[in-house]
Scaffold this active site. Sequence first.
Site, short mmCIF file in Angstrom:
data_model
loop_
_atom_site.label_atom_id
_atom_site.label_comp_id
_atom_site.label_asym_id
_atom_site.label_seq_id
_atom_site.Cartn_x
_atom_site.Cartn_y
_atom_site.Cartn_z
N GLY A 62 0.83 -1.19 0.00
CA GLY A 62 0.00 0.00 0.00
C GLY A 62 0.87 1.24 0.00
O GLY A 62 2.01 1.22 0.48
N CYS A 63 0.35 2.35 -0.53
CA CYS A 63 1.17 3.56 -0.69
C CYS A 63 1.61 4.12 0.65
O CYS A 63 2.81 4.36 0.88
CB CYS A 63 0.44 4.59 -1.53
SG CYS A 63 -1.21 5.02 -0.93
#
Length: 304
Positions: free
Chosen positions: A118-119
């Site tokens: 995930g970012c």
Amino acid sequence: MTTRIFIDGDAGTTGLEIRERLAGRTDIEIVALPPEKRKDPGAKRDILAGIDIAILCLPDDAAKETVALCDALGDRSPRLLDASTAHRVAPGWVYGFPELCAGQAAAIGQAARVANVGCYATSSIALLRPLVDAGLIQPHQALTINAVSGYSGGGRQMIEAYEQGAAPAFELYGLTLEHKHLPEIMAYSKLSARPLFVPSVGNFRQGMLVSIPLALDALPGQPTAADFEAAYRRHYEGAAHVRLMPAPANGRLDALALNGTDDMELFVFANDAYRHALLVARQDNLGKGASGAAVQNLDLMIGV
């Protein structure tokens, strides 16, 4: 040898970015599902049975449905690279952050199922894991993680508001303090205490800054900023996409500076007089935080 790839969900932001990054490559053949058959489980099953790797760019529930189709294929199942949050801490899945620790890139390369990062999680883990491994931060430490992303990282409703010119200049969100990236942040940073995570979006399409403030005298051994920098240098030595940078003399960071790249930069800001430090990671949330990371993992999986 050509690797046959199917991007399940190629009409979304992440899928489009991955397709763009793979355009022109002669070692990869992208197999597409006709638009009129995107909701046909039989057509998708036939595609899955004839490819090497499926990249899932789907909402969590839809990603789980595709995985179930692959499970039913048995030995004919393709390898999977899932860009949703559905399997990031699931048993049997390898976490797709090659710089996580020694041997992680090799594990991704050999894995049948990889959960793309995930970012927000990528930046948070990149900042915390080396310090936990070095004993500079304890797993039970009370931590706060502040983050700002472009609207492309905020979900469909936020993206639509931005594209329609209706987005606010700045917005805090996730104020239930239940953000979906927290389980992977804790798991792969080796944290036992749940950090306080405060995400936000700015009125720009892409770009990301994640910051973690620290009171140095509250940490074991009362470390210095130089100790943090040394830990980062050791951990990321030889890494192609993650690097420690000197703190800018003007004390400012542009969230958009790495847009269009697949890199991440780490910074340590410190005030020795007050024994305070601020750890910051900068990246393009669509690059190292999503599609760029997916292509990096894909390359490891096919041996590039």
